[in-house]
Scaffold this active site. Sequence first.
Site, PDB file in Angstrom:
ATOM      1  N   ARG A  88      34.509 -22.661 102.187  1.00  0.00           N
ATOM      2  CA  ARG A  88      33.839 -21.977 103.318  1.00  0.00           C
ATOM      3  C   ARG A  88      34.471 -20.600 103.539  1.00  0.00           C
ATOM      4  O   ARG A  88      33.877 -19.746 104.202  1.00  0.00           O
ATOM      5  CB  ARG A  88      33.973 -22.775 104.626  1.00  0.00           C
ATOM      6  CG  ARG A  88      33.371 -24.164 104.666  1.00  0.00           C
ATOM      7  CD  ARG A  88      31.967 -24.228 104.156  1.00  0.00           C
ATOM      8  NE  ARG A  88      31.935 -24.566 102.748  1.00  0.00           N
ATOM      9  CZ  ARG A  88      30.908 -24.358 101.943  1.00  0.00           C
ATOM     10  NH1 ARG A  88      29.829 -23.765 102.396  1.00  0.00           N
ATOM     11  NH2 ARG A  88      30.956 -24.708 100.669  1.00  0.00           N
ATOM     12  N   GLN A 114      29.882 -31.148  96.141  1.00  0.00           N
ATOM     13  CA  GLN A 114      29.710 -31.075  97.591  1.00  0.00           C
ATOM     14  C   GLN A 114      28.957 -32.291  98.132  1.00  0.00           C
ATOM     15  O   GLN A 114      28.342 -32.227  99.195  1.00  0.00           O
ATOM     16  CB  GLN A 114      28.986 -29.782  97.972  1.00  0.00           C
ATOM     17  CG  GLN A 114      29.764 -28.525  97.606  1.00  0.00           C
ATOM     18  CD  GLN A 114      29.093 -27.253  98.104  1.00  0.00           C
ATOM     19  OE1 GLN A 114      28.953 -27.036  99.312  1.00  0.00           O
ATOM     20  NE2 GLN A 114      28.661 -26.406  97.179  1.00  0.00           N
ATOM     21  N   ASP A 159      16.249 -29.491  97.961  1.00  0.00           N
ATOM     22  CA  ASP A 159      17.557 -28.853  98.177  1.00  0.00           C
ATOM     23  C   ASP A 159      18.595 -29.942  98.476  1.00  0.00           C
ATOM     24  O   ASP A 159      18.259 -31.019  98.974  1.00  0.00           O
ATOM     25  CB  ASP A 159      17.452 -27.872  99.343  1.00  0.00           C
ATOM     26  CG  ASP A 159      18.653 -26.944  99.439  1.00  0.00           C
ATOM     27  OD1 ASP A 159      19.426 -26.872  98.455  1.00  0.00           O
ATOM     28  OD2 ASP A 159      18.827 -26.297 100.484  1.00  0.00           O
ATOM     29  N   GLU A 160      19.854 -29.656  98.189  1.00  0.00           N
ATOM     30  CA  GLU A 160      20.959 -30.587  98.461  1.00  0.00           C
ATOM     31  C   GLU A 160      20.653 -31.980  97.903  1.00  0.00           C
ATOM     32  O   GLU A 160      20.817 -33.004  98.584  1.00  0.00           O
ATOM     33  CB  GLU A 160      21.230 -30.672  99.980  1.00  0.00           C
ATOM     34  CG  GLU A 160      21.467 -29.341 100.662  1.00  0.00           C
ATOM     35  CD  GLU A 160      22.840 -28.740 100.352  1.00  0.00           C
ATOM     36  OE1 GLU A 160      23.551 -29.296  99.510  1.00  0.00           O
ATOM     37  OE2 GLU A 160      23.169 -27.712 100.946  1.00  0.00           O
ATOM     38  N   LYS A 173      22.287 -20.434  95.818  1.00  0.00           N
ATOM     39  CA  LYS A 173      21.241 -21.410  95.492  1.00  0.00           C
ATOM     40  C   LYS A 173      20.030 -21.289  96.412  1.00  0.00           C
ATOM     41  O   LYS A 173      18.887 -21.432  95.961  1.00  0.00           O
ATOM     42  CB  LYS A 173      21.798 -22.826  95.537  1.00  0.00           C
ATOM     43  CG  LYS A 173      22.162 -23.333  96.927  1.00  0.00           C
ATOM     44  CD  LYS A 173      22.618 -24.776  96.871  1.00  0.00           C
ATOM     45  CE  LYS A 173      22.994 -25.281  98.265  1.00  0.00           C
ATOM     46  NZ  LYS A 173      21.859 -25.312  99.191  1.00  0.00           N
ATOM     47  N   THR A 174      20.256 -21.022  97.690  1.00  0.00           N
ATOM     48  CA  THR A 174      19.139 -20.882  98.622  1.00  0.00           C
ATOM     49  C   THR A 174      18.268 -19.692  98.230  1.00  0.00           C
ATOM     50  O   THR A 174      17.036 -19.753  98.294  1.00  0.00           O
ATOM     51  CB  THR A 174      19.653 -20.716 100.064  1.00  0.00           C
ATOM     52  OG1 THR A 174      20.500 -21.810 100.398  1.00  0.00           O
ATOM     53  CG2 THR A 174      18.501 -20.656 101.044  1.00  0.00           C
TER      54      THR A 174
END
Length: 779
Positions: free
Chosen positions: A615, A257, A226-227, A34-35
């Site tokens: 992770r 998340q 973002d987020e 996504k980044t």
Amino acid sequence: MMQKYISQLNEAQQQPVLQKDGPMIIIAGAGSGKTRVLTMRIAYLMGLGVDAFNILALTFTNKAAREMKKRIADIVGTNEAKNLWMGTFHSVFARILRSEADKLGFPSNFTIYDTQDSVRLISSIIKEMQLDKDVYKPKQVLSRISSYKNSLITVKAYLNNPELQEQDAMSKKPRLGEVYANYVDRCFKAGAMDFDDLLLKTNELLNRFPDVLAKYQDRFRYIMVDEYQDTNHSQYLIVRALSDRFQNICVVGDDAQSIYAFRGANINNILNFQKDYDNVQTYRLEQNYRSTKNIVEAANSIIDKNKTKLDKIVWTANDFGPKIKVHRSVTDGEEGRFVAGEIFEQKMRNQMLNGQFAILYRTNAQSRSMEDALRKRDIPYRIYGGLSFYQRKEIKDVLCYLRLVINPKDEEALIRVINYPARGIGDTTVEKLTVAANHYKRSIFEVMEHIDKIDLKLNSGTKAKLQDFVTMIKSFQVINENQDAFYLTDHVTKKTGLVQELKKDGTPEGIARIENIEVLMGGIKDFIEGQKEIDGARGALSEFMEDVALATDLDNDTGDDDRVALMTIHLAKGLEFPYVFVVGMEEDLFPSAMSLNTRSELEEERRLFYVALTRAEHQAYLTYAQSRYRWGKLTDSEPSRFIEEIKEEYLEYINPSDAGGYRYKPMMDIDIFGDIDKSKLRLAKPVTGTPPKKYGDEPVSSANIRKLKPVSNNAPSNSNSNLFDNKLTIGNVVVHERFGKGEVINLEGVGADKKAEIRFDVGGIKKLLLRFAKLDVIG
């Protein structure tokens, strides 16, 4: 040139990058890039001629903003990238507020108060208002005010809300509104804003001054967030206001998340995004580039249990990889030793670096057993987002009292705790004691012992307090002569009032400090149990403090970044590691006992576990202990429900007895409930002159007696003594689960009393009783 970068994206990633106008939501699964998409979209807009000054990109960390800006600079050039409005919500809005501060009556150079500043100011207000500080605890009051501000409840709104006032009255704080009003007034007079004001005042600015809103709506023609799942109500309203004119807004996030509800994050912001704007385009990034199939599918099987979620199917083209390993330990100390041993073995077998391993836990207090185990294996590590366990204030306070018991001349320890908890010995008194100690070339403690013979111009009350402190430390020394470290430490924490002091602070931070002392007590108890295998050791305080001294030495930063990462799962969000250990997978720990009241709380805990599992790139471990030390008492633990929620096909149980999973393991032999085979029944026949045995056993005859062997009272609890009678020799290289690697330099005694003197790489020479020692011969 731009096309070259876009061609590196997959089709699902290219679609949101190439859409220029209109509202859009990118639902991005873990590890889906996504980044990269967000970065490429900004660069693409700039390539189409959109001015960098017209683009606003909001992130949740400064680190994320720096990384994104660097990537964009590599594509469009450094000068243009500098013109982007990119940063965290607070940093961007502070920049706007400084430009428009005069409209709100603030100077442009207003001060931003940190938490410590705010607590100090609230303490002063409470004192001036003559309120009971044990009821109006400053940190609790600040936490309440913070929640008001993030919910856009100003002082005026509070005073017009009888329900809120009633809630505070019920909690015995009827004057909280006055404290809030005074706090806001004092901040204003001081030309200061606190962290929450940066959001509250931005909302005020945009709502009270339409011309200012129009100005920034025109400037920020393209907005990216973002987020987005982690935004709170205040942030949500600012984004809505700024994007309302052009509606060129792109939000990126993953509902799976969303793990910051305790900070006010509202998952409904992302769930309801499509209702907030017209003609929303939805894109899904579902291909995971990070993890193996086993990890991705296991994570999917977990998050599927949540009812509140957006539809998406995360998948990966990566290999299946190894199954997720589940390990059961008897205690948390053994859990730490397993993790350290597994890291050591993987490093040796696969030439892995320390930095490729991460240990994730639900609470900071869990780091203690992990740190101890890593130190014994001489594995370097770094604590992220917090101090090393033994460097935390409450732990250092306890250890300083213990240091004084061993050595009253330890002036650093004495100065730290002489007035903590407060006992009326102020800084001026300590300064006088220090001057006298330097003059007489004695320690401060010795000066205090002879306080009646030295003229320090102290009143009788202060002298009495100093004498009481000396008497208390000496009483600890007497106890130390006959008791082990656990008994003494338990006595010290109670007698000094340390625990009582921390109990006064009812905030989450205060509770966490009490939990840390609880963990320290458990660690001491575990240490004492381990000392039983060392010849001549009795678990004394001096032995424990020597052990802790090694911890502080190895905590020094050598500048080497190749270290195992230790952190809470909340801090791990956005990171990735080849090997990940999620430890403490137990009910009431993970999921937390404080998060089991509602379905929404449990679902947030499940999302947190999803974050932890995703992770891992190659191998994930889930570990749990059957018991944990709490205040020195071993309490039983139950495996986390989250382990059971993972499909069996993705798990491998390391403990042989766990094959098939703990969840199906019967608690007793079910064969005892089967049909009776009467042919196997025997009736005992009494021997003439001898009464029959009480339980129906066969009579004891002389033939039976000859078969019995005498049992030694000192029989070993395991078979190690037989093994090492034959195999252990001087010069052998061995590995001990607590002390690490060492060389046998001497052997003495026979049978159950046989001892080995071993020189360990870390910890020096130890003499171990072989009937207890847990040793592996490796050379």
